[in-house]
Design a protein around this motif. Structure first.
Motif, PDB file in Angstrom:
ATOM      1  N   THR A 184       0.816  -1.209   0.000  1.00 34.18           N
ATOM      2  CA  THR A 184       0.000   0.000   0.000  1.00 34.18           C
ATOM      3  C   THR A 184       0.849   1.258   0.000  1.00 34.18           C
ATOM      4  O   THR A 184       0.452   2.275  -0.575  1.00 34.18           O
ATOM      5  CB  THR A 184      -0.956   0.000   1.205  1.00 34.18           C
ATOM      6  OG1 THR A 184      -0.204  -0.185   2.409  1.00 34.18           O
ATOM      7  CG2 THR A 184      -1.964  -1.123   1.088  1.00 34.18           C
ATOM      8  N   ALA A 199       1.628   1.839  -3.580  1.00 29.41           N
ATOM      9  CA  ALA A 199       0.487   2.195  -4.427  1.00 29.41           C
ATOM     10  C   ALA A 199      -0.047   3.591  -4.155  1.00 29.41           C
ATOM     11  O   ALA A 199      -0.534   4.271  -5.073  1.00 29.41           O
ATOM     12  CB  ALA A 199      -0.630   1.167  -4.232  1.00 29.41           C
ATOM     13  N   GLN A 200       0.020   4.055  -2.916  1.00 25.11           N
ATOM     14  CA  GLN A 200      -0.643   5.301  -2.538  1.00 25.11           C
ATOM     15  C   GLN A 200      -0.229   6.511  -3.372  1.00 25.11           C
ATOM     16  O   GLN A 200      -1.101   7.273  -3.818  1.00 25.11           O
ATOM     17  CB  GLN A 200      -0.396   5.584  -1.052  1.00 25.11           C
ATOM     18  CG  GLN A 200      -1.216   4.748  -0.100  1.00 25.11           C
ATOM     19  CD  GLN A 200      -2.607   5.314   0.151  1.00 25.11           C
ATOM     20  OE1 GLN A 200      -3.002   6.307  -0.447  1.00 25.11           O
ATOM     21  NE2 GLN A 200      -3.360   4.671   1.032  1.00 25.11           N
ATOM     22  N   HIS A 207       0.742   6.752  -6.431  1.00 27.99           N
ATOM     23  CA  HIS A 207       0.152   6.644  -7.760  1.00 27.99           C
ATOM     24  C   HIS A 207      -1.362   6.835  -7.701  1.00 27.99           C
ATOM     25  O   HIS A 207      -1.956   7.420  -8.620  1.00 27.99           O
ATOM     26  CB  HIS A 207       0.499   5.289  -8.374  1.00 27.99           C
ATOM     27  CG  HIS A 207       1.968   5.069  -8.533  1.00 27.99           C
ATOM     28  ND1 HIS A 207       2.729   5.763  -9.450  1.00 27.99           N
ATOM     29  CD2 HIS A 207       2.837   4.252  -7.877  1.00 27.99           C
ATOM     30  CE1 HIS A 207       3.988   5.370  -9.363  1.00 27.99           C
ATOM     31  NE2 HIS A 207       4.073   4.462  -8.421  1.00 27.99           N
ATOM     32  N   MET A 208      -1.977   6.364  -6.633  1.00 33.57           N
ATOM     33  CA  MET A 208      -3.414   6.572  -6.472  1.00 33.57           C
ATOM     34  C   MET A 208      -3.731   8.049  -6.267  1.00 33.57           C
ATOM     35  O   MET A 208      -4.743   8.560  -6.792  1.00 33.57           O
ATOM     36  CB  MET A 208      -3.934   5.730  -5.305  1.00 33.57           C
ATOM     37  CG  MET A 208      -3.841   4.225  -5.527  1.00 33.57           C
ATOM     38  SD  MET A 208      -4.245   3.273  -4.043  1.00 33.57           S
ATOM     39  CE  MET A 208      -5.972   3.693  -3.807  1.00 33.57           C
ATOM     40  N   ARG A 209      -2.903   8.744  -5.509  1.00 30.62           N
ATOM     41  CA  ARG A 209      -3.126  10.182  -5.323  1.00 30.62           C
ATOM     42  C   ARG A 209      -3.039  10.919  -6.657  1.00 30.62           C
ATOM     43  O   ARG A 209      -3.838  11.826  -6.930  1.00 30.62           O
ATOM     44  CB  ARG A 209      -2.121  10.751  -4.327  1.00 30.62           C
ATOM     45  CG  ARG A 209      -2.401  10.349  -2.884  1.00 30.62           C
ATOM     46  CD  ARG A 209      -1.615  11.204  -1.918  1.00 30.62           C
ATOM     47  NE  ARG A 209      -0.192  10.942  -1.988  1.00 30.62           N
ATOM     48  CZ  ARG A 209       0.453  10.042  -1.247  1.00 30.62           C
ATOM     49  NH1 ARG A 209      -0.238   9.307  -0.380  1.00 30.62           N
ATOM     50  NH2 ARG A 209       1.741   9.862  -1.357  1.00 30.62           N
ATOM     51  N   ALA A 229     -10.382   6.851  -5.550  1.00 31.62           N
ATOM     52  CA  ALA A 229      -9.736   5.616  -6.012  1.00 31.62           C
ATOM     53  C   ALA A 229      -9.504   4.694  -4.827  1.00 31.62           C
ATOM     54  O   ALA A 229      -9.235   5.151  -3.710  1.00 31.62           O
ATOM     55  CB  ALA A 229      -8.420   5.924  -6.711  1.00 31.62           C
ATOM     56  N   SER A 230      -9.606   3.398  -5.072  1.00 33.91           N
ATOM     57  CA  SER A 230      -9.431   2.405  -4.010  1.00 33.91           C
ATOM     58  C   SER A 230      -8.635   1.214  -4.525  1.00 33.91           C
ATOM     59  O   SER A 230      -8.576   0.952  -5.731  1.00 33.91           O
ATOM     60  CB  SER A 230     -10.792   1.909  -3.501  1.00 33.91           C
ATOM     61  OG  SER A 230     -11.579   2.971  -3.025  1.00 33.91           O
ATOM     62  N   LEU A 231      -8.053   0.484  -3.581  1.00 32.11           N
ATOM     63  CA  LEU A 231      -7.315  -0.739  -3.871  1.00 32.11           C
ATOM     64  C   LEU A 231      -7.866  -1.813  -2.950  1.00 32.11           C
ATOM     65  O   LEU A 231      -8.047  -1.578  -1.742  1.00 32.11           O
ATOM     66  CB  LEU A 231      -5.821  -0.517  -3.603  1.00 32.11           C
ATOM     67  CG  LEU A 231      -4.821  -1.486  -4.215  1.00 32.11           C
ATOM     68  CD1 LEU A 231      -4.793  -1.325  -5.734  1.00 32.11           C
ATOM     69  CD2 LEU A 231      -3.422  -1.203  -3.656  1.00 32.11           C
ATOM     70  N   ARG A 246      -7.046   3.624   0.048  1.00 36.45           N
ATOM     71  CA  ARG A 246      -8.086   4.468  -0.538  1.00 36.45           C
ATOM     72  C   ARG A 246      -7.617   5.916  -0.537  1.00 36.45           C
ATOM     73  O   ARG A 246      -6.996   6.382   0.423  1.00 36.45           O
ATOM     74  CB  ARG A 246      -9.385   4.331   0.253  1.00 36.45           C
ATOM     75  CG  ARG A 246     -10.505   5.201  -0.309  1.00 36.45           C
ATOM     76  CD  ARG A 246     -11.845   4.760   0.199  1.00 36.45           C
ATOM     77  NE  ARG A 246     -12.889   5.712  -0.181  1.00 36.45           N
ATOM     78  CZ  ARG A 246     -13.429   5.778  -1.389  1.00 36.45           C
ATOM     79  NH1 ARG A 246     -13.046   4.936  -2.332  1.00 36.45           N
ATOM     80  NH2 ARG A 246     -14.370   6.663  -1.661  1.00 36.45           N
ATOM     81  N   LEU A 248      -7.645  -2.227  -8.660  1.00 38.57           N
ATOM     82  CA  LEU A 248      -7.667  -0.773  -8.509  1.00 38.57           C
ATOM     83  C   LEU A 248      -8.948  -0.260  -9.156  1.00 38.57           C
ATOM     84  O   LEU A 248      -9.262  -0.644 -10.292  1.00 38.57           O
ATOM     85  CB  LEU A 248      -6.445  -0.156  -9.191  1.00 38.57           C
ATOM     86  CG  LEU A 248      -6.377   1.364  -9.275  1.00 38.57           C
ATOM     87  CD1 LEU A 248      -6.123   1.968  -7.898  1.00 38.57           C
ATOM     88  CD2 LEU A 248      -5.273   1.783 -10.254  1.00 38.57           C
ATOM     89  N   THR A 284      -2.203   4.023 -14.222  1.00 36.71           N
ATOM     90  CA  THR A 284      -1.867   3.971 -12.795  1.00 36.71           C
ATOM     91  C   THR A 284      -1.527   2.550 -12.370  1.00 36.71           C
ATOM     92  O   THR A 284      -0.557   2.323 -11.632  1.00 36.71           O
ATOM     93  CB  THR A 284      -3.042   4.504 -11.966  1.00 36.71           C
ATOM     94  OG1 THR A 284      -3.322   5.847 -12.365  1.00 36.71           O
ATOM     95  CG2 THR A 284      -2.713   4.482 -10.480  1.00 36.71           C
TER      96      THR A 284
END
Length: 752
Positions: free
Chosen positions: A568, A571-572, A574-576, A586-588, A601, A702, A727
């Protein structure tokens, strides 16, 4: 980090590379020693002594290469920086050769097992297999310990020269409390060092060494040496325990026998011939950002495809300079010309021929003369120049060219970025880091599977990944260049042994010739030679006759703090960026029985938004992420899961027929995404794509969730799917980089 006396300044060949490495060292120091996730430019100015304008240019270049992150004025280490450390780990071959032995020993002994190498007056860890207990006894890959405060140290010191001992004493005199070693608690009072010298003599006599709570109270360890074909110590295998389980004597009695039984096989593994891995299919899934073509290519290079299916169905991606995806952020296409920047450079101006020595000088005449006088006579002969067909290639075209062994080439990506980004981009820094990464290319490793240069990705089970070009390193003489550089080899403070053992044993760490490095990066030989000289002089590489290889000190460039990151954490960021792009949450999530479980998230800021917390569970059959995760199962597992499902209507739109649900999941597998329109909750629409690990397995999903009133389902698919895939590809690239040589760090793990 290495804390031996700092080498003398480089005599001008590649000043920007020297300054860039200084900035990376200071960023790592602040992250490791002071626990700072981000720093400000002023912190780097104070720590490096460089001018603010120089720091700004270095940081801007590193950000374009994807090695640091910028959030306003805050600067942080990016996961992609681990490519540099991966280059050393791949070139040494130690994780591949000895990792399986360490895992078997850890299982058999039920203790943590590590492999360490000498690095100047310290010991650096390169393999770690940890027993998961409440009280963890492990160091991070890349951590540096003082030789006198750990069990491998006396073994390595038994082979030190007089100069090595002098450097060790100088380091202790300058830092008697070990405050510069963030991996160990500082001393309360100085130590004379006499005990260490006695331990070195005992280790040389006994053939093993111990650590009886020297690092910190309660920790005990036993180490044995593993030698290369020449009989020198290549590394040490270390077993660590706690005094609640063993004292040092009982630990020694318990582990010396099993360790001794494994050492011959370990040494045989080190001496085993290298295997040339087959070149596997590769693809990239980079897309354009709003900044510029050059910055997009540099930031997104080596991003693997989300899956074979998603590549086939994805919207067209922006063309990417071929050299970037193949060889890394600064590596140019084979045979491309090279130019200069503030290290000097007009030799590569537009209009020069891409063939021959004149194509890549990169320094003004005076600097060129200085560089050549330091290195020996310049090499003659043109660089290889495959036929070119324009400035860029699509990702699919680049993949096909990689498999076929040819590529269309036009110009050096570093020069392209320089032209588009202007004076803020340092070509020489980009090229020097590309050279460092190239030293870990597949031709310099013993891996049985293809890895990208720097270990950024690999292709397994038919899933396309970005791969580096397999270099057919020609065993041509480098002339006086390698011999001149070899005098400066050996790391910091004159401690010349470095990782000689691992470099010379059999097929491991065989190194690369100047010709091979130039071909792997696409740089002119003179340009590659200057970068190699700089790396040798700074202790990041060594020259052995005609070949060059990276040294353990490369791991000080951010590797240890980044090795702590979990799934996590990776990933965070890239999610931002995804949320900033699409303005939706966006969520994982991962599959947990018949449900999905949210593990990360990033919400968007809207008056009406989707509100879900970490740990929330929903039935997999009614969610887009659940269908993507089910689609990632093998046929038998998917059938077994669907056989147990009893769908109930959560809304009037929910699919409740098991055969229809099976068809929906099959379609998600074929298309590489799933869209669920108001099946979980009225008004909620969700689009998801898979996230795969380096073996091609779907380990997470994702998604982007939006309100059904914001357009049609098809318009949502068209607007959001490209950004989602980009992403996911970037997350996969970072996962591949972070887990190239060891399991992910603490925190939520892939598939947990």
């Amino acid at each position: 980090m290495s804390f031996s006396p700092v080498p003398p300044p480089v005599n001008g060949p590649v000043g920007p590379l020297e300054r860039g490495l200084a900035v990376l060292r200071e960023l790592t120091r602040l992250a490791a020693q002071e626990g700072r996730a981000t720093v400000r430019p002023g912190d780097l100015v104070r720590g490096t002594g460089l001018a603010r304008s120089v720091v700004d240019r270095v940081v801007a270049t590193l950000e374009q290469l994807g090695y640091v992150t910028l959030d306003g004025r805050d600067i942080g280490l990016a996961v992609r920086l681990m490519e540099l450390g991966n280059a050393y780990l791949a070139a040494s071959g130690l994780p591949a050769a000895l990792g399986p032995f360490a895992e078997r020993l850890a299982d058999g002994l039920d203790e943590s097992v590590s492999v360490a190498v000498p690095d100047g007056g310290g010991v650096r860890f390169v393999v770690q297999v940890t027993r998961r207990r409440t009280m963890s006894l492990a160091f991070r890959i890349g951590d540096l310990l003082p030789a006198e405060r750990c069990s491998p140290g006396p073994l390595f010191a038994a082979e030190w020269s007089g100069a090595d001992w002098a450097a060790w004493r100088a380091r202790r005199a300058g830092d008697p409390l070990d405050t510069a070693f963030p991996a160990v608690p500082p001393r309360h009072r100085p130590d004379s060092g006499a005990d260490f010298e006695a331990r070195v003599k005992e280790a040389a006599h006994d053939g093993w060494a111990t650590d009886d709570q020297l690092i910190e109270p309660g920790l005990v360890a036993v180490s044995v040496p593993v030698r290369d074909a020449s009989g020198r110590i290549a590394c040490a295998v270390n077993v660590v325990s706690h005094t609640s389980r063993h004292d040092v004597d009982s630990l020694r009695a318990a582990v010396l026998g099993p360790l001794g039984a494994e050492v011959p096989a370990m040494e045989a593994a080190l001496a085993a011939p290298r295997r040339r891995p087959a070149v596997l299919a590769a693809s990239t899934a980079s897309t354009a950002s709003t900044a510029s073509t050059a910055s997009t290519a540099l930031a997104a290079s080596a991003a693997p495809a989300a899956s074979a299916a998603s590549v086939a169905s994805a919207a067209p991606v922006a063309p990417v300079p071929w050299g970037v995806g193949a060889f890394g952020p600064a590596g140019s296409a084979p045979g491309a010309p090279s130019g200069g920047d503030d290290a000097g450079g007009g030799a590569g101006a537009a209009g020069t021929t891409p063939l021959g020595p004149a194509a890549g000088g990169g320094l003004p005449a005076a600097d060129e003369t200085r560089a050549e006088s330091a290195l020996g006579a310049p090499s003659s002969g043109p660089s290889a120049q495959p036929a070119g067909s324009g400035r860029t290639r699509s990702a699919a075209g680049a993949a096909s060219a990689a498999v076929g062994g040819t590529s269309a080439v036009s110009e050096d990506p570093a020069r392209m970025a320089k032209r588009e980004l202007g004076a803020g981009f340092l070509q020489s820094l980009a090229r020097g880091l590309a050279v460092l990464r190239a030293l870990g290319g597949v031709e310099a490793t013993s891996w049985g599977e293809t890895r990208a240069v720097g270990g950024a990705a690999r292709a397994v089970e038919g899933v396309g990944r970005s791969v580096g070009r397999a270099v057919d390193g020609e065993a041509r003489a480098v002339g006086d260049a390698a011999r001149g550089a070899s005098g400066a080899a050996g790391g910091i403070g004159g401690m010349t042994h470095g990782l000689v053992g691992a470099g010379q044993g059999g097929g491991l760490g065989g190194g690369m010739t100047l010709t091979a490095v130039a071909e792997a990066t696409g740089l002119a030989r003179a340009t590659a030679r200057r970068s190699l000289l700089t790396l040798v002089e700074l202790g990041y590489a060594e020259a052995d006759g005609r070949t060059f290889r990276p040294l353990p000190r490369v791991l000080e460039l951010g590797y240890a703090p980044l090795a702590e990151l979990g799934f996590t954490d990776i990933a965070q960021p890239h999610m931002r960026e995804l949320v900033r792009t699409v303005h939706e949450s966006a969520s994982l999530a991962v599959l947990d029985g018949g449900d999905i479980r949210y593990i990360a998230r990033v919400p968007t800021v809207r008056i009406m938004s989707v509100n879900i917390t970490i740990g929330t569970r929903f039935p997999a059959y009614a969610t887009s992420m659940g269908r993507v995760l089910l689609a990632g199962l093998d046929t038998d597992a998917r059938a077994a899961h669907l056989a147990d499902v009893r769908p109930r209507p959560l809304t009037r739109h929910t699919v409740t027929s098991v055969p229809e649900l099976a068809r929906v999941v099959e379609r998600a597998a074929a298309e590489g995404h799933a869209l669920v329109d108001q099946e979980l909750e009225e008004g909620l629409r969700s689009l998801a794509v898979p996230v795969r690990d380096v073996r091609g397995r779907v380990v997470a999903a994702l998604n982007v969730a939006t309100h059904a009133g914001r357009g049609t389902a098809e318009s949502v698919r068209g607007e959001l799917l490209p950004a989602l895939r980009t992403t996911a590809a970037r997350i996969e690239a970072d996962l591949a980089t972070a887990s190239a040589h060891h399991a992910l760090g603490a925190g939520e793990r892939v598939g947990a």
